[in-house]
Design a protein around this motif. Structure first.
Motif, PDB file in Angstrom:
ATOM      1  N   VAL A 289       5.312   2.997   4.640  1.00 25.08           N
ATOM      2  CA  VAL A 289       4.288   2.829   3.628  1.00 25.08           C
ATOM      3  C   VAL A 289       3.048   2.793   4.079  1.00 25.08           C
ATOM      4  O   VAL A 289       1.711   3.386   3.584  1.00 25.08           O
ATOM      5  CB  VAL A 289       4.531   1.940   2.365  1.00 25.08           C
ATOM      6  N   ASP A 290       2.663   1.793   4.885  1.00 25.42           N
ATOM      7  CA  ASP A 290       1.443   1.360   5.420  1.00 25.42           C
ATOM      8  C   ASP A 290       0.810   2.423   6.267  1.00 25.42           C
ATOM      9  O   ASP A 290      -0.378   2.881   6.257  1.00 25.42           O
ATOM     10  CB  ASP A 290       1.503   0.108   6.358  1.00 25.42           C
ATOM     11  N   ASP A 291       1.798   3.209   7.068  1.00 25.74           N
ATOM     12  CA  ASP A 291       1.147   4.126   7.882  1.00 25.74           C
ATOM     13  C   ASP A 291       0.854   5.222   6.993  1.00 25.74           C
ATOM     14  O   ASP A 291      -0.259   5.964   7.343  1.00 25.74           O
ATOM     15  CB  ASP A 291       2.175   4.673   8.922  1.00 25.74           C
TER      16      ASP A 291
ATOM     17  N   GLY B  50      -2.759   4.547   5.566  1.00 25.36           N
ATOM     18  CA  GLY B  50      -3.536   4.846   6.738  1.00 25.36           C
ATOM     19  C   GLY B  50      -3.808   6.342   6.819  1.00 25.36           C
ATOM     20  O   GLY B  50      -4.992   6.607   6.658  1.00 25.36           O
ATOM     21  N   MET B  51      -2.786   7.225   7.039  1.00 27.77           N
ATOM     22  CA  MET B  51      -3.031   8.734   6.992  1.00 27.77           C
ATOM     23  C   MET B  51      -3.985   9.234   5.889  1.00 27.77           C
ATOM     24  O   MET B  51      -4.897  10.144   5.990  1.00 27.77           O
ATOM     25  CB  MET B  51      -1.698   9.303   7.012  1.00 27.77           C
ATOM     26  N   MET B  52      -3.548   8.769   4.614  1.00 25.22           N
ATOM     27  CA  MET B  52      -4.335   9.248   3.486  1.00 25.22           C
ATOM     28  C   MET B  52      -5.955   8.775   3.584  1.00 25.22           C
ATOM     29  O   MET B  52      -6.766   9.624   3.292  1.00 25.22           O
ATOM     30  CB  MET B  52      -3.958   8.626   2.121  1.00 25.22           C
ATOM     31  N   PHE B  53      -6.146   7.554   3.919  1.00 28.52           N
ATOM     32  CA  PHE B  53      -7.522   7.270   4.207  1.00 28.52           C
ATOM     33  C   PHE B  53      -8.196   7.956   5.372  1.00 28.52           C
ATOM     34  O   PHE B  53      -9.373   8.437   5.031  1.00 28.52           O
ATOM     35  CB  PHE B  53      -7.424   5.688   4.686  1.00 28.52           C
ATOM     36  N   PHE B  54      -7.542   8.406   6.420  1.00 33.90           N
ATOM     37  CA  PHE B  54      -8.359   9.088   7.410  1.00 33.90           C
ATOM     38  C   PHE B  54      -8.427  10.563   7.087  1.00 33.90           C
ATOM     39  O   PHE B  54      -9.178  11.394   7.526  1.00 33.90           O
ATOM     40  CB  PHE B  54      -7.611   8.804   8.694  1.00 33.90           C
TER      41      PHE B  54
ATOM     42  N   PHE C 175      -0.995   0.659  -1.862  1.00 36.56           N
ATOM     43  CA  PHE C 175      -0.730   2.181  -2.136  1.00 36.56           C
ATOM     44  C   PHE C 175      -1.613   2.802  -3.470  1.00 36.56           C
ATOM     45  O   PHE C 175      -2.171   3.414  -3.581  1.00 36.56           O
ATOM     46  CB  PHE C 175       0.786   2.454  -2.442  1.00 36.56           C
ATOM     47  N   HIS C 176      -1.408   2.018  -4.644  1.00 37.64           N
ATOM     48  CA  HIS C 176      -2.087   2.238  -5.851  1.00 37.64           C
ATOM     49  C   HIS C 176      -3.823   2.370  -5.576  1.00 37.64           C
ATOM     50  O   HIS C 176      -4.411   2.995  -6.043  1.00 37.64           O
ATOM     51  CB  HIS C 176      -1.661   1.217  -6.879  1.00 37.64           C
ATOM     52  N   TYR C 177      -4.031   1.208  -4.742  1.00 37.77           N
ATOM     53  CA  TYR C 177      -5.796   1.218  -4.500  1.00 37.77           C
ATOM     54  C   TYR C 177      -6.215   2.449  -3.912  1.00 37.77           C
ATOM     55  O   TYR C 177      -7.043   3.086  -4.209  1.00 37.77           O
ATOM     56  CB  TYR C 177      -5.963   0.169  -3.783  1.00 37.77           C
TER      57      TYR C 177
END
Length: 380
Positions: free
Chosen positions: A226-228, A231-235, A270-272
């Motif tokens: 989930v964390d990774d 991170g992919m969504m952020f980048f 995730f929601h954020y």
């Protein structure tokens, strides 16, 4: 200021049942000298310390009251106390105290790592950017000291991760690559070792450890997934199709493993991020919905107490949490976490929501909860 030589000489002398005269006679000094040691008017010559320690059958460290190492329980309490101090006392006052502890226990590497973690979780409490940078740089120096002095592989691995996280915060990407590349190359072998260890426990008949390590492995990989993905969504936030598919898949994982209850902080992150993504693509209704889940979920999480726990599937995972320096407790005080929600929802990435009534309602809920919590802590 940390030594208790005077108090210890008094206590040891009384325990041995001797007078100041008798101690003075053995050491070849006057009774007045012993009296001055015990009243802190003066201290024994350094060459007398071994003789005094031998007489009372203690080490020089014990005689001085010097503790170069702390127990796991002492470290945990120290961290919790300092975390609470950050919520109640001036930032500079707490930092000064932590630096005094670093000097006092400069060879207690587990404590020093917890100080690094403490600093990295609270450096943003000062609005002075120069102080923030200085504290992060001090954290890196402390990490280097741990890595130079400690032979504990697990401790050094954790320290390397913290050093990389701090370097990344400072924008030192090259240093992060140099620090982590060797560890990443070992990761494939570490992943394979999990299954081998589980099988080995089974073969030796230790079903309990096999079960615990199985749950620990799935649990850590699940949260990493989930964390990774976040991170992919952020980048790749501008890639609508990719992020949309990622959101759908991770939402299913969160629902399947009930991560909202199992590890609320991961679900809240995730929601954020979905709220930020939705704002970037002008989907303001969905952004408000996800931000609401983030804020209300955070407030609920804080009210329940920031503590790790298992569930009906991960039935043994709490046994693993007991091995952590902080056990099941959060690295930051609840009030500090609560106050961090305001700057989180005020980020420019969410600016499209700033004029929405629902947004202001969420902000007021946080502000009321902060006032409520501060009032409660004053009463306590």
């Amino acid at each position: 200021m940390y030594l208790k030589l005077s108090e210890n000489i008094i206590a040891l002398r009384r325990k041995k049942g001797i007078t100041q005269d008798e101690l003075a006679s053995f050491l070849g000094v006057t009774k007045a000298s012993v009296s001055k040691w015990e009243t802190k008017q003066s201290y024994p010559d350094i060459l007398l310390l071994p003789q005094i320690a031998v007489y009372f059958n203690v080490s020089i460290d014990e005689l001085l009251g010097f503790e170069p190492q702390l127990s796991e329980e002492q470290i945990m309490k120290c961290y919790q106390d300092l975390s609470t101090d950050f919520a109640k006392l001036p930032f500079d006052e707490v930092i000064t105290h932590t630096k005094e502890l670093v000097k006092k226990y400069y060879s207690c590497y587990p404590l020093l790592l917890q100080i690094v973690i403490l600093w990295s979780n609270h450096y943003m409490l000062t609005k002075d950017k120069d102080k923030q940078v200085m504290l992060l740089k001090d954290s890196i120096k402390l990490c280097d000291h741990i890595l130079d002095g400690s032979s504990d592989i697990k401790l050094c691995s954790e320290t390397s991760m913290m050093k990389s996280l701090i370097n990344l915060t400072l924008g030192n990407a090259k240093e992060v690559i140099e620090e982590l590349q060797p560890l990443i190359e070992l990761k494939q072998y570490i992943n394979q070792s999990d299954l081998l260890l589980i099988q080995a426990y089974q073969m030796t008949g230790d079903v309990a450890k096999s079960d615990l390590h199985s749950q620990k492995t799935v649990y850590t990989h699940l949260l990493s997934l989930v964390d990774d993905s976040i991170g992919m969504m952020f980048f790749r936030i501008q890639d609508y199709d990719f992020c949309n598919i990622t959101i759908q898949r991770i939402r299913q994982v969160i629902q399947t493993y009930e991560i909202e209850k199992l590890h609320p902080n991961t679900a809240l992150k995730f929601h954020y991020q979905v709220a930020v993504f939705s704002c970037a693509h002008n989907q303001l209704e969905e952004a408000l919905q996800e931000l609401s889940l983030f804020v209300l979920g955070s407030l609920h999480f804080i009210d329940k107490g920031l503590e790790l726990h298992g569930d009906h599937y991960f039935t043994r995972i709490e046994e693993w949490f007991e091995e952590f320096p902080l056990k099941k407790d959060a690295p930051r005080n609840e009030l500090v976490v609560l106050e961090s929600l305001l700057p989180a929802i005020e980020q420019p990435a969410l600016s499209a929501l700033f004029d929405k009534e629902e947004y202001h309602s969420l902000k007021k809920k946080i502000e009321r909860k902060i006032l409520e919590r501060k009032g409660h802590e004053k009463e306590v």
